[in-house]
Write an enzyme that holds these catalytic residues in place. Structure first.
Site, PDB file in Angstrom:
ATOM      1  CG  ASP A   1      -2.044   0.659   1.082  1.00 54.95           C
ATOM      2  OD1 ASP A   1      -2.415   1.820   0.798  1.00 54.95           O
ATOM      3  OD2 ASP A   1      -3.319  -0.010   0.914  1.00 54.95           O
TER       4      ASP A   1
ATOM      5  CG  HIS B   1      -5.273   3.602   0.914  1.00 53.35           C
ATOM      6  ND1 HIS B   1      -4.958   2.244   0.707  1.00 53.35           N
ATOM      7  CD2 HIS B   1      -6.656   3.674   0.472  1.00 53.35           C
ATOM      8  CE1 HIS B   1      -5.900   1.771   0.000  1.00 53.35           C
ATOM      9  NE2 HIS B   1      -7.070   2.429   0.077  1.00 53.35           N
TER      10      HIS B   1
ATOM     11  CB  SER C   1      -9.497   0.065   0.019  1.00 51.61           C
ATOM     12  OG  SER C   1      -8.659   0.452  -1.241  1.00 51.61           O
TER      13      SER C   1
END
Length: 477
Positions: A176, A237, A418
């Protein structure tokens, strides 16, 4: 890779403004019901006073056969002045007997009584009749808003899995944007690597290195080539995804997580300008224990890899080769399906083979309006409502307040496939603690065959909504 399309957080800056000065998201006072009951006394705070003992007698002894013999042996035992007296109450189904104490005794003061009983050569054991409680809710203050873990309708039935598995001993790699240090997650982080090879996208002054921390993925308009040429704040994220998997739980702060005793290995492959197939594929190979040219081998390969990323394209040969290499090493690869309300078969790497492709559901156990769908979906997991500013109908996890560089740690609500994928990666960790010899195919089978049907979605949501407890119970240790 278009990261923003895999975590739709409309008006993110406005959402961040809702944060309290303490760094914890404000919770609506009455909008959502509280979660399960607060921890019961004894569940995490030691045993209460003991009122009864269980005593087992050796096979063939008179006491093993006769209640009268038990009474006689108890009465015949010498008792020092002031010592606690015991009284026969009843025979138990195993043949052991239950003895009452005249007065309750603190657990630490039982030694004299049990020693006196076990001094009898006919006694096999003497133990307290301990008080057992239902699994109490974690004391993390935001847990009551984490519907994705516990709510009967839209949640993943995670608390009922915890008595059997918490992910201990299992490591999940998160490919990520890297990791922004967070005190609610630090204890479960192990060293990873930075695979972003373009210094401009990396934003850390160089290319690949051993610094897996997220320096921020913000960009000004025109900083990156199209379609990444618009301005965005940093997303954090990877930190949010990691917290869903293994944020510290029952520590009196922040959020709970699905596999709270698992470890997370941050593997950075997404920067300000997204990521490249070459970087992501090699990150997967490294995370799963393979060798990458000019990169030190991973000293602690992961057994599960989460990839909450993708783009619209067929599965490329390179992506498939990278995934196959991980699968040959016995690594389970979990991929988000995409957030374009479109057929998942058109989005890589979720359309590759040897991956678990995850769609997103909302709080009502329906396919989320943004989630990709179709025959390529293997399973669905909570991803949040979507459609606006992130809020408690979305997924709460560890986050950061920085709009550009890392700022103060906080907690944030995001939504997207996600957010769904790490629920399944964490579930894979729960299964692997239960049985470390499970293959990726067996893990997928356990997850899909125990899922709850989603009638409103039909075949578009794979096997249905994942049920953590049923999946864990289906696996033999």
């Amino acid at each position: 890779m278009n990261l923003s399309r895999y975590t739709r957080t409309a008006a993110l800056a406005a959402a961040l403004s809702a944060l309290l000065g303490t760094g914890v998201l404000a919770a609506p006072a009455t909008a959502h019901p509280a979660g399960p009951a607060a921890p019961s006394p004894g569940s995490d705070h030691g045993q209460p006073e003991v009122r009864r003992l269980i005593v087992g007698y050796k096979p063939g002894t008179a006491q093993a056969r006769s209640d009268a013999a038990v009474r006689k042996s108890i009465e015949a035992q010498p008792q020092a002045a002031g010592e606690q007296a015991v009284r026969f109450e009843r025979r138990l189904a195993t043949g052991a007997v239950l003895l009452d104490l005249k007065e309750p005794v603190a657990p630490g003061d039982l030694h004299k009584i049990t020693s006196r009983l076990t001094a009898d050569k006919d006694v096999a054991y003497a133990q307290p009749d301990a008080t057992v409680y239902p699994m109490a809710a974690p004391d993390d203050p935001l847990y009551p808003l984490q519907w994705d873990l516990y709510e009967e309708r839209g949640g993943m039935n995670v608390p009922d899995a915890w008595p059997l598995s918490t992910g201990k001993g299992v490591q999940v790699a998160v490919i990520d944007s890297g990791y922004a240090t967070h005190s609610d997650l630090d204890a479960n982080i192990v060293d990873g690597y930075d695979f972003v090879s373009d210094p401009k996208s990396a934003r850390d002054g160089d290319g690949r290195d051993d610094n897996y921390h997220d320096p921020g993925t913000w960009r000004l308009e025109g900083y990156c080539p199209a379609p990444f040429d618009h301005a965005v704040p940093s997303s954090w994220h990877g930190t949010h995804v990691a917290g869903t998997i293994a944020a510290q739980t029952n520590n009196g702060k922040g959020v709970a997580s699905t596999a709270y005793d698992a470890k997370v290995q941050p593997v950075r492959a997404l920067g300000a300008c997204g990521g490249t197939e070459a970087d992501i594929g090699e990150a997967l190979i490294w995370a799963s224990g393979g060798s990458v040219p000019d990169v030190p081998d991973n000293p602690a390969p992961s057994k599960v890899v989460n990839m909450s990323l993708g783009y619209k394209a067929p599965c490329s040969p390179f992506f498939q080769d990278s995934i196959n290499a991980a699968a040959r090493r016995g690594v389970t690869v979990v991929v988000s399906a995409g957030n374009d309300n479109a057929n998942a078969s058109d989005y890589a790497p979720g359309n590759c083979t040897n991956v678990i492709t995850v769609a997103a559901s909302n709080r009502n156990a329906e396919r989320a309006q943004y989630s990709n769908y179709g025959s390529r979906i293997d399973i669905t997991a909570p991803g949040g409502k979507g459609g606006g500013i992130g809020g408690p109908d979305d997924i709460g996890s560890t986050y950061n307040q920085g709009k550009t560089d890392p700022g103060r740690e906080t907690y944030g609500y995001l939504y997207g496939t996600s957010m769904a994928a790490p629920h399944i990666s964490a579930l894979a960790a729960l299964l692997l603690q239960r049985n470390p010899n499970l293959t990726p195919a067996q893990i997928e089978q356990a997850i899909t065959t125990t899922a709850r049907p989603m009638p409103s979605c039909g075949s578009n949501c794979g096997a249905g909504l994942a049920d953590a407890a049923k999946a864990v119970r289906s696996v033999r240790p």
